[in-house]
Design an enzyme around this catalytic site. Structure first.
Site, mmCIF file in Angstrom:
data_model
loop_
_atom_site.group_PDB
_atom_site.id
_atom_site.type_symbol
_atom_site.label_atom_id
_atom_site.label_comp_id
_atom_site.label_asym_id
_atom_site.label_seq_id
_atom_site.Cartn_x
_atom_site.Cartn_y
_atom_site.Cartn_z
ATOM 1 N N GLN A 92 -10.689 15.888 6.863
ATOM 2 C CA GLN A 92 -10.094 16.496 5.677
ATOM 3 C C GLN A 92 -11.122 17.316 4.912
ATOM 4 O O GLN A 92 -12.289 16.945 4.812
ATOM 5 C CB GLN A 92 -9.510 15.427 4.757
ATOM 6 C CG GLN A 92 -8.724 15.998 3.578
ATOM 7 C CD GLN A 92 -8.010 14.922 2.793
ATOM 8 O OE1 GLN A 92 -8.022 13.759 3.170
ATOM 9 N NE2 GLN A 92 -7.389 15.295 1.691
ATOM 10 N N CYS A 98 -3.984 14.888 2.605
ATOM 11 C CA CYS A 98 -4.214 13.791 3.548
ATOM 12 C C CYS A 98 -2.929 13.395 4.259
ATOM 13 O O CYS A 98 -2.947 12.931 5.401
ATOM 14 C CB CYS A 98 -4.831 12.595 2.829
ATOM 15 S SG CYS A 98 -3.792 11.898 1.519
ATOM 16 N N HIS A 254 -3.248 7.082 -0.686
ATOM 17 C CA HIS A 254 -3.816 7.863 0.408
ATOM 18 C C HIS A 254 -2.995 7.623 1.670
ATOM 19 O O HIS A 254 -2.556 6.502 1.931
ATOM 20 C CB HIS A 254 -5.273 7.438 0.615
ATOM 21 C CG HIS A 254 -6.035 8.277 1.589
ATOM 22 N ND1 HIS A 254 -6.123 9.643 1.492
ATOM 23 C CD2 HIS A 254 -6.754 7.924 2.694
ATOM 24 C CE1 HIS A 254 -6.881 10.102 2.479
ATOM 25 N NE2 HIS A 254 -7.271 9.081 3.220
ATOM 26 N N ASN A 278 -8.192 6.797 8.785
ATOM 27 C CA ASN A 278 -8.309 7.554 7.546
ATOM 28 C C ASN A 278 -8.555 9.018 7.903
ATOM 29 O O ASN A 278 -9.540 9.327 8.583
ATOM 30 C CB ASN A 278 -9.482 7.006 6.726
ATOM 31 C CG ASN A 278 -9.607 7.674 5.370
ATOM 32 O OD1 ASN A 278 -9.043 8.736 5.124
ATOM 33 N ND2 ASN A 278 -10.362 7.064 4.473
ATOM 34 N N TRP A 280 -9.827 11.272 6.360
ATOM 35 C CA TRP A 280 -11.115 11.781 5.887
ATOM 36 C C TRP A 280 -12.166 11.773 6.997
ATOM 37 O O TRP A 280 -13.172 12.448 6.911
ATOM 38 C CB TRP A 280 -11.626 10.922 4.727
ATOM 39 C CG TRP A 280 -10.871 11.107 3.456
ATOM 40 C CD1 TRP A 280 -9.914 12.041 3.199
ATOM 41 C CD2 TRP A 280 -11.006 10.329 2.261
ATOM 42 N NE1 TRP A 280 -9.433 11.902 1.922
ATOM 43 C CE2 TRP A 280 -10.094 10.857 1.324
ATOM 44 C CE3 TRP A 280 -11.799 9.241 1.901
ATOM 45 C CZ2 TRP A 280 -9.957 10.341 0.043
ATOM 46 C CZ3 TRP A 280 -11.669 8.728 0.622
ATOM 47 C CH2 TRP A 280 -10.758 9.264 -0.296
#
Length: 738
Positions: A92, A98, A254, A278, A280
């Protein structure tokens, strides 16, 4: 034999060209690419310019963005896809999307779905003209979105989604999705399930982990094995909680992807695990079955920090990563760890025990790519089919019910509170004729989706609160009136009215005739909707608002002067006083007499009728074509006026001189006009005021125009009552008269 269904575009390999081109030039991706190669130029997309308008619509960039192409100061040797598109390719950037990245990560787990979204006929190799394309499902059809490869950067680094390597498929996919929705800013905030549907055309289901069914583990296991896209998240109660980190390393508000599910032998017992990622690309769960990552400088190690047996040491040039392996993993055989693809990399992916998964995550969203996967969600319903619009359609039809709920015909969904408006919403008759195998009821799913709300963000639009209700109907194939909703409760309804893009629920009802009514929660809200209905067994639907039928009274033949009744003689005397010597009434004379007569009526309050209204009346009644009303024409109109006035007064109960547009359907039907929702909405937009009220003059104009158009159509459709054929001269004459 059970009926099978697969989502369009996912049966076998995608068929090139079966998506609708969206480029303003009306050219396909291949046509645009060949044109660039022939001209020797690089493609620049005029529909999504490399400027701030494609980035933001409500804010100014905080940093100076520079649009650059891969291979020009970004990386030397760009690759479109390197070693396959995987979930670990996604990192990300500086955009709050997200939810989109979680959906992309889930998409990589299904090769067929991935190949549909990312066509394989492109790359940075031979034939590279700096043009790419991606395909998305939008409200019953697949769209092909073409982009160039100019990307927003800062100091030669990508700002938004990127890969840890030199791959650009995910970056370009994000740009195409931003173009589809109008800008990069439009992608801020959302639910992973939204993008999952846009990637597949699948049907969704949401579970609350605290209220999950007993077989929730089996549901998720089979969903992942069948290629369903699965996401999860933690709810937030306040805006301040957004992206707040829990003590166990999870991020509130998230979007995560569920990428795997398995069992592991631990201390002689089987433990159920979930693999979560995740988007990220970092920040992982630090509870049981985790791998905790710490980054230390060489100085700290030099000062005496030692590496124990439960640590893994990695050199990252200027710092060292210490990974603390949880005690649970140390008790698992290394071969089994490898089988589970357990890694110690700090890549954002981690395993959780199922009990922790349910305890620490609040919501799980599943997007099923074909309806045979409904078996995963309902053990009693082995297969689903899509309902078709009529009994003669094939059961695997890909047609959907699309309804537009426009100004004046969207109202609250609480009929006990607003029965006068709820009944005006679109109505779909649902005939459940076949019971589920071995069951007493009929299972079906309803999905109501708001269209283009994300794209309309730049104009101040937001998600509306939507839902639907299902009523048992008396069997008549007509739009249910408001009286039914005053005295009958719904048989099934959406669990809640909520401001999400789609509301989707599954129901089981006894065989019978039902009417499904989608609506907004608040009245007078404008939006477009896509309604999809699925069932386990064959069922039949009928749009109760789709038919148009006109039933007008016959125009009476003139009465011979010697055979007139006393009433007709008095009416002729009135006409002679108005028409004078020429025995014809002009628009100006009609305006005078109508206002004079109507103003004397104590039971009707109205503003002065306009000259335009009177010209419209003459256009309707003037059979001789001289622009005036003769006696017999005037007499026919006067009868119409009395009937229309009576209808208006029935709806103007408070004698305010106006009627609600919600009464139009009933009034027009009494006048001989059965119209569908689209025509009713057009009438409201044209004749109602801002409060959705019609004055008598507007009401009169509406009926005159409707009857005029209907009679002209009837006169021209002698051979086929559904169609007429006009040349340009006839068309202009027709429209000018109406």
């Amino acid at each position: 034999m059970p009926y099978l269904y697969q989502a369009p575009g996912l049966q076998g390999h995608p068929v090139p060209g079966d998506a609708h081109s969206t480029h303003s030039s009306n050219q396909s991706f291949e046509q645009l690419r060949q044109e660039c190669l022939w001209k020797g130029v690089l493609f620049e997309d005029p529909d999504f310019l490399a400027n701030s308008s494609s980035l933001f619509f409500s804010e100014r960039p905080q940093i100076p963005f520079v649009w650059k192409r891969p291979g020009i100061k970004i990386v030397e040797n760009p690759e479109f896809i390197l070693g396959g598109a995987t979930r670990t390719d996604i990192c990300q950037g500086g955009l709050g999307d997200c939810w989109l990245l979680a959906a992309i990560a889930s998409l990589t787990l299904n090769e067929k779905a991935l190949a549909r979204v990312i066509p394989q006929d492109q790359g940075f190799g031979p034939g590279y003209a700096r043009i790419f394309h991606f395909q998305f499902w939008q409200h019953s059809e697949w769209l092909d979105v073409v982009i160039d490869d100019r990307l927003p950067t800062f100091r030669d680094r990508l700002i938004f989604l990127h890969s840890a390597d030199n791959e650009f498929w995910s970056t370009l996919l994000e740009k195409a999705y931003a173009k589809l929705n109008g800008s990069y800013e439009a992608l801020k905030g959302g639910s992973a399930i939204e993008a999952m549907e846009d990637f597949t055309g699948g049907v969704t289901e949401t579970f609350t982990t605290k209220e999950a069914p007993v077989n929730f583990y089996e549901i998720l296991e089979k969903a992942l094995k069948r290629g369903s896209l699965v996401g999860c998240s933690i709810d937030t109660r306040t805006a301040a909680e957004s992206e707040a980190r829990t003590p166990f390393g999870l991020i509130k508000g998230h979007a995560y992807s569920v990428t795997g599910i398995d069992q592991v032998n631990f201390c002689g017992q089987k433990v159920e695990l979930r693999r979560v990622r995740n988007p990220w690309g970092q920040v992982e769960w630090n509870g049981p079955w985790s791998a905790l990552h710490l980054w230390l400088t060489p100085f700290l190690l030099f000062m005496g920090h030692t590496v124990q047996s439960n640590l893994i040491l990695k050199d990252e040039s200027k710092s060292f990563s210490l990974t603390f392996i949880s005690s649970e993993w140390r008790a698992v055989d290394p071969a089994e760890q490898q089988c589970l693809c357990h890694t110690t990399l700090d890549d954002g992916e981690f395993w959780m025990a199922f009990r922790d998964f349910k305890a620490h995550l609040d919501k799980v969203e599943i997007c099923n790519l074909n309806l045979s996967q409904q078996e995963l969600l309902n053990r009693d319903s082995p297969r689903f089919i899509r309902i078709t619009p009529g009994a003669e359609e094939e059961v695997d039809s890909t047609k959907l019910h699309n309804h537009q709920m426009v100004l004046g015909h969207k109202c609250t969904a609480v009929p006990l509170e607003m029965p006068n408006t709820f009944w005006t919403n679109p109505q779909i008759k649902l005939s459940l004729t076949e019971k589920d195998d071995g069951q007493e009821g009929c299972t079906f799913r309803v999905a109501l989706m708001q269209k283009d709300r994300r794209k309309l963000k730049r104009f101040g639009a937001s998600m509306l609160t939507i839902g639907y209700a299902n009523y048992q109907c008396p069997g008549k194939e007509e739009h249910l009136n408001k009286d039914l909703f005053k005295y009958h409760a719904s048989q099934a309804r959406s669990k809640t009215f909520i401001n999400l893009r789609e509301v989707s629920d599954r129901f089981k009802l006894p065989p019978g005739e039902y009417t499904l009514i989608p609506s907004t929660f608040e009245p007078h809200q404008e939006a477009d909707f896509c309604l999809r209905i699925f069932s386990e067994k064959k069922a039949i639907t009928q749009d109760l608002d789709g038919d148009v039928d006109i039933d007008l009274p016959e125009i009476p033949k003139p009465t011979a002067p010697g055979q007139e009744t006393e009433e007709e003689k008095q009416f002729r005397a009135l006409f002679e006083r108005v028409a004078r010597e020429d025995m014809e009434v002009t628009a100006e004379e009609l305006e005078y007499v109508l206002n004079a007569v109507l103003q004397k009526k104590k039971d009707i309050k109205f503003k002065k009728l306009s000259l335009v209204s009177c010209k419209n009346i003459i256009s309707l009644m003037d059979t001789s074509g001289n622009g005036k009303l003769e006696f017999d024409e005037f007499k026919v109109f006067w009868g119409r006026l009395r009937a229309w006035t009576s209808l208006f007064l029935q709806c103007d109960a408070d004698r305010s001189g106006t009627m609600s547009s919600y009464e139009l359907r009933t009034v027009l039907r009494a006048a001989g006009f059965q119209l569908n929702n689209h025509l009713l909405q057009l009438i409201v937009l044209r004749y109602a005021n801002e409060e959705l009220q019609l004055g008598f003059d507007d009401f009169l104009n509406c009926l005159v125009q409707l009857e005029n158009a209907s009679r002209v159509f009837q006169a021209l459709s002698t051979k086929n009552k559904l169609f007429i054929h006009l040349n340009i001269n006839e068309f202009i004459i027709l429209t000018m008269n109406i």
